[in-house]
Design a protein around this motif. Structure first.
Motif, PDB file in Angstrom:
ATOM      1  N   GLU A 395       0.850  -1.181   0.000  1.00 17.67           N
ATOM      2  CA  GLU A 395       0.000   0.000   0.000  1.00 17.67           C
ATOM      3  C   GLU A 395       0.895   1.244   0.000  1.00 17.67           C
ATOM      4  N   LYS A 396       0.895   1.966  -1.083  1.00 14.72           N
ATOM      5  CA  LYS A 396       1.757   3.134  -1.209  1.00 14.72           C
ATOM      6  C   LYS A 396       1.381   4.188  -0.185  1.00 14.72           C
ATOM      7  N   LEU A 397       2.359   4.654   0.550  1.00  8.95           N
ATOM      8  CA  LEU A 397       2.120   5.655   1.590  1.00  8.95           C
ATOM      9  C   LEU A 397       2.044   7.050   0.969  1.00  8.95           C
ATOM     10  N   ARG A 398       1.109   7.824   1.447  1.00  9.81           N
ATOM     11  CA  ARG A 398       1.027   9.227   1.042  1.00  9.81           C
ATOM     12  C   ARG A 398       1.934  10.035   1.970  1.00  9.81           C
ATOM     13  N   VAL A 399       3.037  10.511   1.427  1.00 12.49           N
ATOM     14  CA  VAL A 399       4.034  11.230   2.228  1.00 12.49           C
ATOM     15  C   VAL A 399       3.875  12.726   1.988  1.00 12.49           C
ATOM     16  N   PRO A 400       3.575  13.500   3.033  1.00 11.66           N
ATOM     17  CA  PRO A 400       3.424  14.951   2.857  1.00 11.66           C
ATOM     18  C   PRO A 400       4.730  15.598   2.409  1.00 11.66           C
ATOM     19  N   ASP A 401       4.625  16.790   1.888  1.00 18.94           N
ATOM     20  CA  ASP A 401       5.807  17.557   1.510  1.00 18.94           C
ATOM     21  C   ASP A 401       6.500  18.027   2.785  1.00 18.94           C
ATOM     22  N   TRP A 402       7.680  17.462   3.050  1.00 21.16           N
ATOM     23  CA  TRP A 402       8.376  17.776   4.291  1.00 21.16           C
ATOM     24  C   TRP A 402       8.749  19.254   4.386  1.00 21.16           C
ATOM     25  N   GLN A 403       8.886  19.909   3.231  1.00 21.43           N
ATOM     26  CA  GLN A 403       9.325  21.305   3.253  1.00 21.43           C
ATOM     27  C   GLN A 403       8.297  22.214   3.932  1.00 21.43           C
ATOM     28  N   ASN A 404       7.042  21.765   3.990  1.00 15.43           N
ATOM     29  CA  ASN A 404       6.028  22.542   4.708  1.00 15.43           C
ATOM     30  C   ASN A 404       6.263  22.543   6.212  1.00 15.43           C
ATOM     31  N   PHE A 405       7.137  21.680   6.679  1.00 20.19           N
ATOM     32  CA  PHE A 405       7.427  21.575   8.113  1.00 20.19           C
ATOM     33  C   PHE A 405       8.833  22.061   8.441  1.00 20.19           C
ATOM     34  N   GLY A 406       9.527  22.607   7.422  1.00 22.09           N
ATOM     35  CA  GLY A 406      10.892  23.067   7.629  1.00 22.09           C
ATOM     36  C   GLY A 406      10.972  24.249   8.581  1.00 22.09           C
ATOM     37  N   VAL A 407      12.155  24.471   9.120  1.00 24.10           N
ATOM     38  CA  VAL A 407      12.383  25.550  10.093  1.00 24.10           C
ATOM     39  C   VAL A 407      13.428  26.512   9.547  1.00 24.10           C
ATOM     40  N   GLU A 408      13.467  27.691  10.134  1.00 24.99           N
ATOM     41  CA  GLU A 408      14.326  28.756   9.628  1.00 24.99           C
ATOM     42  C   GLU A 408      15.790  28.468   9.920  1.00 24.99           C
ATOM     43  N   LYS A 409      16.600  28.672   8.925  1.00 22.68           N
ATOM     44  CA  LYS A 409      18.039  28.520   9.075  1.00 22.68           C
ATOM     45  C   LYS A 409      18.577  29.543  10.067  1.00 22.68           C
ATOM     46  N   GLY A 410      19.517  29.126  10.886  1.00 23.80           N
ATOM     47  CA  GLY A 410      20.157  30.037  11.839  1.00 23.80           C
ATOM     48  C   GLY A 410      19.589  29.955  13.238  1.00 23.80           C
ATOM     49  N   MET A 423       5.314  13.598  11.181  1.00 21.51           N
ATOM     50  CA  MET A 423       4.660  12.285  11.233  1.00 21.51           C
ATOM     51  C   MET A 423       3.207  12.398  11.660  1.00 21.51           C
ATOM     52  N   ASP A 424       2.874  13.446  12.401  1.00 20.47           N
ATOM     53  CA  ASP A 424       1.466  13.689  12.717  1.00 20.47           C
ATOM     54  C   ASP A 424       0.660  13.843  11.433  1.00 20.47           C
ATOM     55  N   GLN A 425       1.207  14.555  10.464  1.00 22.93           N
ATOM     56  CA  GLN A 425       0.502  14.726   9.198  1.00 22.93           C
ATOM     57  C   GLN A 425       0.496  13.435   8.380  1.00 22.93           C
ATOM     58  N   VAL A 426       1.575  12.633   8.498  1.00 18.90           N
ATOM     59  CA  VAL A 426       1.584  11.328   7.836  1.00 18.90           C
ATOM     60  C   VAL A 426       0.421  10.484   8.356  1.00 18.90           C
ATOM     61  N   ILE A 427       0.186  10.541   9.662  1.00 19.54           N
ATOM     62  CA  ILE A 427      -0.931   9.799  10.259  1.00 19.54           C
ATOM     63  C   ILE A 427      -2.254  10.296   9.708  1.00 19.54           C
ATOM     64  N   VAL A 428      -2.400  11.609   9.607  1.00 16.00           N
ATOM     65  CA  VAL A 428      -3.648  12.186   9.102  1.00 16.00           C
ATOM     66  C   VAL A 428      -3.932  11.707   7.678  1.00 16.00           C
ATOM     67  N   GLU A 429      -2.890  11.653   6.851  1.00 22.12           N
ATOM     68  CA  GLU A 429      -3.076  11.299   5.450  1.00 22.12           C
ATOM     69  C   GLU A 429      -3.094   9.790   5.192  1.00 22.12           C
ATOM     70  N   ASN A 430      -2.731   9.006   6.205  1.00 26.84           N
ATOM     71  CA  ASN A 430      -2.707   7.550   6.047  1.00 26.84           C
ATOM     72  C   ASN A 430      -3.338   6.902   7.282  1.00 26.84           C
ATOM     73  N   PRO A 431      -4.634   7.083   7.464  1.00 30.41           N
ATOM     74  CA  PRO A 431      -5.274   6.667   8.719  1.00 30.41           C
ATOM     75  C   PRO A 431      -5.350   5.165   8.928  1.00 30.41           C
ATOM     76  N   LYS A 432      -5.083   4.360   7.874  1.00 27.49           N
ATOM     77  CA  LYS A 432      -5.201   2.915   8.027  1.00 27.49           C
ATOM     78  C   LYS A 432      -3.987   2.147   7.491  1.00 27.49           C
ATOM     79  N   SER A 433      -2.900   2.856   7.248  1.00 27.28           N
ATOM     80  CA  SER A 433      -1.747   2.144   6.678  1.00 27.28           C
ATOM     81  C   SER A 433      -0.414   2.626   7.242  1.00 27.28           C
TER      82      SER A 433
END
Length: 832
Positions: A395-410, A423-433
């Motif tokens: 079952e192909k996992l739906r992986v969110p765009d990690w860049q939306n969770f990136g933090v500021e350099k410095g 991973m919280d968002q991974v859970i939201v997008e893959n509730p059964k896998s």
């Protein structure tokens, strides 16, 4: 009874002193009302399977014993295990019958993996071998091929493995079957996994904890496991613990675990007894599931468990050379081990094989007779060896765009906090896998961002019962690993985060799994599976209240020793690179991914875009920390691991002040496998690329999170490696401060500076001219800071300030000036 004299020649029955009222605790049932046809089909299946299993151990010719056996008919090496086979055959026949009768989605997990002869024989009878291996067709030649090549280089091995259709469990190491079975039913509400556990295997620690696994199954969302404890009383050469327990003891034990036990014994009508018991167990499972799925879950449901009691080596030779075989440990492997050269044993073998009546079990063409086929599910997909989720159901996992969770350099951020939110968002997008399996350490490891949209799945108290949850926390690394394996091998994706020091507990489990996946990859019929993903944190480099016992990065080496096609080890240096890494690992297939990182706030060295490029390359020159962007260096400094890299960066900052003539190139490696010599690993850098990154001839100093020998092994094969120095963890530690850990293990900024000066002095006369004085000052700093930590119990103020690099995001950091810092020389970090 206590104090009773026992006649060893005529021991009392184990239950002779147990009141009926106690035995009534175990479920009592009427025997099944099997038709004569069904009963004959079950008996015929068992006879045929036992015949084939026994023949597989012994015969290379005359495989249907159509003439008297000769020594030439016996294999030169007799390999295999007979003792457990008859019990496994009995279970296999009845599971097929149960599945056909009830139209089940049924998987069979076999703990006694050395019972491969009976499983392969049963797979041949149901036609599953022929589907995946045409050479084992249901013909005379196909049966000959199976029997003659078993345990030879051209045939199946003597243990169940990935080449065995229907298998999702490597049979080489005991103890893990039950946890794997429970992992396989999670998020599969229609699935039932029957799992047989041998009474020898039941003595293992992982199995002992796995009996509690039912407490983590929410029957509203998941399927069920039917455990079958197979009691035949003996291991290789000793009695088993469970085999010496009476019914009262076993009943009390399993009732306490939360099960309803049902005993099935060889009392002359075992097929009727087992058929009734399996149907009862299925009905109990459906009762529990129906309640949960109707919104009225049963608190602490009592799941069924079957206790199957059959003699070891049942239906085989009774005695051999005066020794009891059936019902003793002598039946464990090859009961007639001298059949190749002893005429009497050869004759016993022929009598044994003829006792199954093979001439009546196969047609003239060699196929099983129709009676055998009547208990096998009609639909191929329902047969135990052809369940699609066991071999090709990713079952192909739906992986969110990690860049939306990136933090500021410095700034600073905990890698674990950043990926917890991801991973919280991974859970939201893959509730059964998608699930997370953790040994009660998520909050400690600062991964609690996961709980924004889910909870812990624990069913054994009123506060969490019936509420689902994507997180399993059980304080057993073995069970977490077993859950993860079963979940992954049936098509889903999981993550196993752990304290670094305790991942090694499941070292051999991980290796067994990698052997399974290696063989799976080499078959033509198994499909891709999600990678096994480990997150290793709470590392030795950042100590809090834990001491020397919690300092152990050895799991890195365990993964490095795997086949290059499987092994992947990442040490991201900051939050953005860790986000990029975990997103990649969750998308990947067929690997063992190990990600190592800190849970404490760390400097964010790279922007989102820079982190993306850095992780794609696996390593890069950190121009902001290097002299002239790293061009024409005197020495190359390499950080591998977040805290170790920080020490390299600080060292480079100080060196530009105290050794302004030194030219330094700073490199970070995030993908450890790029360091392998060319062609030894898919990620390995070509020699030209390696030299472009690390130079062809300049001294290189590695500051490495793991053990030095791991790095030496990776670098072996590259030319001119005598220029390499390695600092790493060297088993020095205590309950002390983080920087003291750096000092004790020789990986602090001062040790990096010392290595850099010695290396640069070989080609830079200005560095060489002042080397003695500079090294003396560095050793003085090490001594004085060590005294400060011992006296105050803390690291000097400013130890973890981000150094300033003009023209970069780190311009506002601390300005290092030789032997003092601009904003304070009172805090003890540098001394005069």
């Amino acid at each position: 009874m206590p104090g009773e004299v026992i006649d060893r020649a005529n021991p009392p029955a184990l239950d002779s002193h147990i009141p009926d009222s106690v035995l009534d605790l175990a479920v009592q049932l009427e025997k099944a009302d099997l038709s004569d046809g069904d009963l004959k089909s079950l008996e015929d299946f068992r006879r045929a399977s036992n015949y084939i299993a026994a023949a597989m151990i012994f015969l290379c010719n005359n495989t249907q014993v159509e003439r008297d056996l000769t020594f030439d008919d016996i294999k030169p090496r007799l390999l295999g295990h007979w003792g457990t086979c008859p019990g496994l055959t009995l279970i296999y026949a009845h599971l097929n019958y149960l599945s056909r009768k009830n139209d089940l989605d049924l998987i069979f997990v076999v703990g006694p993996g050395h019972g491969a002869p009976s499983i392969l024989a049963s797979l041949w009878l149901e036609g599953s071998l022929e589907r995946f291996y045409p050479q084992y067709s249901q013909t005379r030649q196909g049966l000959h091929n199976l029997i003659a090549t078993f345990s030879t280089p051209s045939g199946f091995p003597s243990h169940i493995n990935a080449e065995t259709p229907g298998a999702i469990h490597e049979g080489g190491e005991l103890g893990y079957a039950l946890a794997v079975a429970y992992g396989a039913v999670m998020d599969k509400p229609d699935s039932i996994v029957a799992c047989v556990i041998g009474d020898g295997e039941a003595e293992s620690g992982p199995t002992a904890t796995s009996w509690h696994a039912a407490k983590y199954i929410d029957p509203a969302e998941s399927g069920a496991v039917l455990p079958i404890l197979h009691l035949n009383g003996f291991k290789i050469s000793e009695r088993t613990i469970f085999g010496c327990m009476d019914k009262k003891e076993i009943t009390a034990l399993f009732t306490g675990y939360g099960y309803q036990p049902r005993f099935v014994e060889d009392l002359g009508d075992i097929d009727r007894d087992l058929a009734a018991s399996m149907q009862w167990a299925l009905d109990e499972i459906h009762k529990i599931q129906k309640a949960a799925r109707s919104g009225k879950p049963i608190l602490k449901p009592q799941w069924p468990v079957l206790i199957l009691c059959t003699p070891k080596g049942w239906s085989g030779p009774k005695k051999v050379d005066g020794e009891f075989v059936e019902g003793s440990f002598h039946a464990h492997q090859v009961p007639l081990s001298a059949a190749k050269k002893d005429q009497h044993q050869l004759e016993q073998l022929q009598k044994w094989l003829h006792s199954y009546g093979p001439a009546d079990l196969f047609t003239d063409s060699g196929a099983p007779i129709e009676s055998i086929k009547k208990i096998i599910p009609i639909d191929n997909e329902k047969r135990l060896g052809q369940r699609v989720e066991t071999y090709k159901h990713h079952e192909k996992l739906r992986v969110p765009d990690w860049q939306n969770f990136g933090v500021e350099k410095g700034g600073q951020e905990s890698c674990m906090k950043a990926i917890g939110n991801f991973m919280d968002q991974v859970i939201v997008e893959n509730p059964k896998s998608f699930r997370i399996f953790s040994p009660d350490e998520l909050v400690s490891n600062k991964l609690d961002g996961i709980f924004k949209h889910t909870g812990r799945n624990f069913q054994w108290d009123q506060f969490s019962n019936g509420r689902g949850g994507r997180v399993i926390e059980i304080l057993s690394e073995h069970v977490c690993q077993g859950f993860l394996q079963g979940y992954t091998l049936t098509g889903r994706t999981g993550v196993f985060p752990s304290y670094e020091s305790f991942l090694g507990i499941i070292h051999t489990m991980m290796v067994q799994y990698s052997k399974f996946t290696k063989m799976a990859f080499e078959t033509t019929w198994r499909g891709d599976i999600s990678s096994l993903n480990y997150i290793e944190t709470s590392t030795w480099t950042r100590q809090e209240h834990n001491g020397f016992s919690h300092q152990n990065p050895s799991f890195i080496g365990a993964v490095l020793n795997l086949k290059p096609s499987a092994a992947r080890v990442y040490l991201p240096p900051d939050a953005n690179t860790f986000l990029s890494t975990i997103a990649h690992c969750l998308r990947s297939k067929n690997y063992i991914n190990l990600m190592v990182g800190s849970k404490q706030p760390q400097p964010v060295f790279l922007s989102i875009e820079e982190a993306d490029r850095h992780c794609q390359a696996g390593a890069s020159v950190w121009k902001f920390a290097s002299i002239d962007n790293g061009l024409d260096p005197d020495v190359v400094l390499v950080g591998i691991g977040s805290e170790l890299t920080f020490e390299v960066v600080v060292a480079a900052s100080v060196l530009r002040r105290i050794c302004p003539s030194m030219r330094v190139r700073v490199i970070n490696v995030t993908d450890l496998m790029i360091l392998e010599a060319e062609s030894l690993h898919p990620h390995a850098l070509a020699h030209q690329d390696f030299n472009a990154l690390f130079t062809a001839d300049k001294p290189i100093h590695f500051n490495y999170h793991g053990y030095a020998n791991e790095l030496r092994g990776l670098l072996f094969g590259h030319p001119n490696m005598e220029r390499v120095g390695i600092s790493s963890y060297k088993e020095e530690g205590s309950t002390t401060t983080p920087f003291d850990m750096m000092l004790r293990n020789g990986v602090s900024r001062f040790h990096v500076m010392e290595a850099a000066i010695r290396g640069a002095a070989k080609s830079n006369p200005e560095v060489a001219l002042d080397m003695t004085n500079t090294l003396g000052w560095i050793r003085h700093q090490i001594s004085k800071i060590g005294e400060y930590i011992l006296e105050t119990g803390k690291d000097p103020a400013g130890t973890y300030d981000i150094p300033k690099f003009e023209g970069t995001a780190f311009e506002k950091g601390s300005v290092w000036r030789g032997n003092e810092r601009e904003h304070s020389k009172e805090d003890g970090f540098f001394v005069n």
